[in-house]
Design a protein around this motif. Structure first.
Motif, PDB file in Angstrom:
ATOM      1  N   GLY A 207       2.556  -7.330  16.805  1.00  0.00           N
ATOM      2  CA  GLY A 207       1.547  -8.382  16.766  1.00  0.00           C
ATOM      3  C   GLY A 207       1.234  -8.744  15.327  1.00  0.00           C
ATOM      4  N   LEU A 208       0.637  -9.932  15.151  1.00  0.00           N
ATOM      5  CA  LEU A 208       0.374 -10.391  13.778  1.00  0.00           C
ATOM      6  C   LEU A 208      -0.722  -9.561  13.109  1.00  0.00           C
ATOM      7  N   GLY A 209      -1.704  -9.100  13.892  1.00  0.00           N
ATOM      8  CA  GLY A 209      -2.752  -8.235  13.338  1.00  0.00           C
ATOM      9  C   GLY A 209      -2.146  -6.926  12.859  1.00  0.00           C
ATOM     10  N   PHE A 210      -1.261  -6.376  13.663  1.00  0.00           N
ATOM     11  CA  PHE A 210      -0.573  -5.133  13.279  1.00  0.00           C
ATOM     12  C   PHE A 210       0.251  -5.351  12.020  1.00  0.00           C
ATOM     13  N   LEU A 211       0.936  -6.500  11.979  1.00  0.00           N
ATOM     14  CA  LEU A 211       1.785  -6.836  10.823  1.00  0.00           C
ATOM     15  C   LEU A 211       0.949  -6.863   9.536  1.00  0.00           C
ATOM     16  N   ILE A 212      -0.205  -7.503   9.615  1.00  0.00           N
ATOM     17  CA  ILE A 212      -1.082  -7.619   8.442  1.00  0.00           C
ATOM     18  C   ILE A 212      -1.599  -6.235   8.032  1.00  0.00           C
ATOM     19  N   MET A 213      -2.050  -5.454   9.014  1.00  0.00           N
ATOM     20  CA  MET A 213      -2.624  -4.151   8.683  1.00  0.00           C
ATOM     21  C   MET A 213      -1.568  -3.197   8.141  1.00  0.00           C
ATOM     22  N   ASN A 214      -0.389  -3.226   8.761  1.00  0.00           N
ATOM     23  CA  ASN A 214       0.677  -2.337   8.294  1.00  0.00           C
ATOM     24  C   ASN A 214       1.147  -2.761   6.903  1.00  0.00           C
ATOM     25  N   GLY A 215       1.213  -4.065   6.682  1.00  0.00           N
ATOM     26  CA  GLY A 215       1.581  -4.588   5.363  1.00  0.00           C
ATOM     27  C   GLY A 215       0.581  -4.143   4.312  1.00  0.00           C
ATOM     28  N   LYS A 216      -0.687  -4.134   4.685  1.00  0.00           N
ATOM     29  CA  LYS A 216      -1.753  -3.719   3.759  1.00  0.00           C
ATOM     30  C   LYS A 216      -1.597  -2.230   3.417  1.00  0.00           C
ATOM     31  N   GLU A 217      -1.272  -1.418   4.423  1.00  0.00           N
ATOM     32  CA  GLU A 217      -1.123   0.023   4.193  1.00  0.00           C
ATOM     33  C   GLU A 217      -0.034   0.320   3.163  1.00  0.00           C
ATOM     34  N   PHE A 218       1.040  -0.481   3.208  1.00  0.00           N
ATOM     35  CA  PHE A 218       2.160  -0.241   2.297  1.00  0.00           C
ATOM     36  C   PHE A 218       2.177  -1.210   1.117  1.00  0.00           C
ATOM     37  N   PHE A 219       1.067  -1.909   0.929  1.00  0.00           N
ATOM     38  CA  PHE A 219       0.906  -2.846  -0.191  1.00  0.00           C
ATOM     39  C   PHE A 219       2.001  -3.922  -0.188  1.00  0.00           C
ATOM     40  N   GLN A 220       2.496  -4.252   1.010  1.00  0.00           N
ATOM     41  CA  GLN A 220       3.498  -5.321   1.111  1.00  0.00           C
ATOM     42  C   GLN A 220       2.731  -6.635   1.304  1.00  0.00           C
ATOM     43  N   THR A 221       2.254  -7.159   0.171  1.00  0.00           N
ATOM     44  CA  THR A 221       1.365  -8.324   0.275  1.00  0.00           C
ATOM     45  C   THR A 221       2.081  -9.554   0.818  1.00  0.00           C
ATOM     46  N   GLU A 222       3.409  -9.614   0.642  1.00  0.00           N
ATOM     47  CA  GLU A 222       4.104 -10.788   1.204  1.00  0.00           C
ATOM     48  C   GLU A 222       4.070 -10.740   2.738  1.00  0.00           C
ATOM     49  N   VAL A 223       4.056  -9.515   3.304  1.00  0.00           N
ATOM     50  CA  VAL A 223       3.943  -9.387   4.758  1.00  0.00           C
ATOM     51  C   VAL A 223       2.532  -9.817   5.191  1.00  0.00           C
ATOM     52  N   VAL A 224       1.534  -9.418   4.397  1.00  0.00           N
ATOM     53  CA  VAL A 224       0.146  -9.791   4.708  1.00  0.00           C
ATOM     54  C   VAL A 224       0.010 -11.317   4.694  1.00  0.00           C
ATOM     55  N   VAL A 225       0.523 -11.944   3.621  1.00  0.00           N
ATOM     56  CA  VAL A 225       0.418 -13.412   3.504  1.00  0.00           C
ATOM     57  C   VAL A 225       1.207 -14.086   4.632  1.00  0.00           C
ATOM     58  N   LEU A 226       2.380 -13.527   4.938  1.00  0.00           N
ATOM     59  CA  LEU A 226       3.198 -14.090   6.013  1.00  0.00           C
ATOM     60  C   LEU A 226       2.445 -14.033   7.345  1.00  0.00           C
ATOM     61  N   GLY A 227       1.814 -12.900   7.622  1.00  0.00           N
ATOM     62  CA  GLY A 227       1.030 -12.759   8.853  1.00  0.00           C
ATOM     63  C   GLY A 227      -0.078 -13.797   8.902  1.00  0.00           C
ATOM     64  N   MET A 228      -0.743 -13.997   7.760  1.00  0.00           N
ATOM     65  CA  MET A 228      -1.841 -14.980   7.715  1.00  0.00           C
ATOM     66  C   MET A 228      -1.309 -16.388   7.966  1.00  0.00           C
TER      67      MET A 228
END
Lengths: 254, 328
Positions: A207-228
């Motif tokens: 899910g997109l919420g999971f994607l954002i949270m998991n991206g945040k945990e690993f500091f993968q900010t491009e994943v966070v921005v992509l999820g947003m």
């Protein structure tokens, strides 16, 4: 009087605005003014998106969130629309239900997480329930307001012409309130997306919420921005579909 | 007597000098350190150094700030909200993999092996029996890596076990309510789940593949400092570490004395608190140089590579580039 701009001119302006925005963002990142950990350049976000499409993980996340949003939202509207019409037309029912609604309305979807986990466990139903609880009360308020806003003169005129309660409901109240109900549902659908992010913070694998949270945990900010970005795009698409639906259903409004 | 401008300035200067000389040394030199902590045992030295007055003696005033996860703590380090923090290495490695140069690893507080593990219910006796079951674990944590490693070592495919992201504080309730069949957790949740009826510990950190080869657990703790802070206050960082290792000595040599104040941080019973303190090997300041230069760092490097193989990070950083031995 100046000439109205053409549709294509407006579209070009919007497209140019997006291009300039992305170019400035890219340049600021490339110039090293912002550390990519804090804000990745659009090219990195795009590359990540392509990588995830290649792995087959991106669409799965969008579909998982989309499914949760639609099921939770449809369940909430299926209950809120008939109940809202009843409450909007009956003063007694409203007096009885108003205190409960006042209690439910301010509760954010996040606050339902602990109870939903106890009631439904770590299941998909728990995720649907978060979306349901986060959207039900606001949807109900929209429907009640829409029903109450139907011109009383029209109702009285119908009654004077001999219409019974059911006929008044079918011929006057429903067509009169439907445009406002549908506009409300459009807003609620946007709200459902914020709820699904809350739902996916706990015990989710996709899910997109999971994607954002998991991206945040690993500091993968491009994943966070992509999820947003994907949330925004999905909301825009559903909004468009809703507008098309609105135009078809509400022919008398055009 | 008429005060000229010069007499006035001299009098003020002399008065200030007398006042400053009269002040206690600690008040004069106190450097404020914003520390990122939690109830996890890796933070015991910083907490004890604060409550036992070791930091005050060293001229440090510690501002304790609690964070639920290592990643949020490290985000605070990145943004300048925290100067010194203990963190699980996974978060530090994730940031290193992104090339973040804002922090350095300056010490290793402890080595733990039996206060983190995978617990199961319903008579499950081996990792293979987890097939088709739900395992709750906090994603991006050391316990997550332990669970992934155990599943891979048992020859199970990732899809054969449902690994769910459950925040650490919610794991005991999820396990008790039967929402998950197994839980990967660390103390204090580890102790809470272990005590539930029908729950057994299936594996702990000592079964982790790298522990067997390099004595490195899935998520060893490291003490990090924000580089900008360290460059500005090198002496304060040294003073901080001397107080910090006084606390690790207390934890190692007088665990009974250390357990009392720590219970306030963790809410564990005295008995559990003592077991948690004794469950770790507390390193001394003298051991740091060897740890920070020796095979331990090679172990951390292998851990980074393992994270890449489990698709947790994109590429393995060169860990030694983040090690700073100048303060120990």
């Amino acid at each position: 009087m100046s000439k109205q701009p053409s549709r294509s001119a407006l579209l070009s302006t919007s497209a140019a605005s997006i291009i300039v925005f992305l170019a400035v963002w890219e340049l600021i990142c490339r110039a090293g003014w912002i550390d990519p950990i804090f804000l990745p350049p659009p090219s990195a976000v795009f590359a990540k998106a392509m990588g995830m499409v290649g792995e087959g993980t991106l669409i799965g996340n969008v579909l998982a969130s989309g499914r949760r949003v639609m099921i939770g939202f449809l369940a909430a509207t299926a209950v809120a629309i008939p109940l809202g019409i009843i409450l909007g037309t009956s003063t007694y029912a409203r007096a009885a239900f108003d205190p409960i609604l006042s209690f439910l309305r301010p509760l954010p979807s996040m606050s339902w997480i602990p109870l939903s986990l106890l009631w439904f466990g770590i299941t998909e139903t728990q995720k649907y329930s978060i979306v349901f609880m986060g959207t039900f009360a606001p949807a109900l308020v929209y429907v009640i307001e829409a029903t109450r806003n139907v011109d009383p003169l029209l109702i009285r005129a119908a009654q004077n012409l001999g219409a019974n309660r059911w006929q008044v409901m079918k011929e006057v109240i429903l067509p009169g309130s439907l445009p406002q109900i549908l506009s409300g549902m459009k807003v609620i659908l946007g709200l459902a997306w914020t709820c699904v992010i809350s739902a996916e913070l706990v015990a989710a694998r996709e899910g997109l919420g999971f994607l954002i949270m998991n991206g945040k945990e690993f500091f993968q900010t491009e994943v966070v921005v992509l999820g947003m970005l994907l949330i925004s795009i999905t909301v825009l698409v559903t909004d468009f579909v809703f507008r098309v639906l609105e135009n078809r259903v509400l022919r008398w409004q055009r | 007597m008429a005060f000229s401008r010069r007499v006035f300035l001299h009098t003020v200067a002399a008065g200030s000098a007398v006042a400053v000389a009269g002040m206690p040394l600690t008040a004069l030199a106190a450097t404020q350190v914003k520390y990122g902590g939690s109830a996890w045992l890796g933070h015991y030295p910083a907490y004890l150094a604060m409550t036992e007055g070791f930091l005050k003696e060293a001229g440090i005033e510690q501002d304790w700030q609690s964070f639920g996860t290592s990643s949020s703590r490290m985000s605070a380090v990145m943004s300048g909200g925290v100067d010194i923090a203990c963190t699980g290495i996974v978060s530090a490695l994730a940031l290193m993999a992104r090339g973040a140069k804002q922090f350095s690893v300056i010490a290793i507080p402890e080595n733990f092996g039996r206060v983190e593990g995978l617990m199961v219910r319903g008579g499950v006796k081996s990792i293979q029996e987890l097939k088709g079951k739900k395992v709750g674990v906090t994603f991006a944590s050391s316990a997550h890596l332990l669970v992934l490693d155990l599943i891979a070592k048992a020859g199970l495919k990732p899809d054969e076990v449902t690994v769910l992201n459950v925040p650490a504080p919610e794991l005991p309730a999820a396990m008790q309510a039967g929402q998950i069949d197994a839980a990967g957790a660390w103390t204090p949740q580890f102790d809470a789940i272990r005590k539930q009826p029908g729950v057994t510990v299936l594996a702990d950190d000592t079964q982790f593949s790298l522990y067997q080869s390099n004595k490195v657990t899935p998520g060893p703790d490291v003490l990090v400092v924000r580089r900008a802070f360290a460059e500005k206050n090198p002496e304060a960082v040294k003073a901080y570490l001397s107080a910090y290792f006084k606390a690790t000595a207390l934890l190692r040599d007088k665990p009974e004395q250390a357990a009392g104040p720590l219970s306030k941080l963790t809410n564990l019973s005295t008995e559990d608190q003592l077991a948690a303190v004794k469950g770790a090997d507390w390193y001394s300041q003298a051991q740091q140089a060897e740890l920070l230069k020796g095979p331990y760092i090679e172990g951390l490097q292998k851990l980074a590579e393992l994270l890449v193989s489990h698709k947790q990070i994109d590429k393995a950083p060169t860990v030694k580039e983040w090690i700073d031995t100048s303060f120990v």
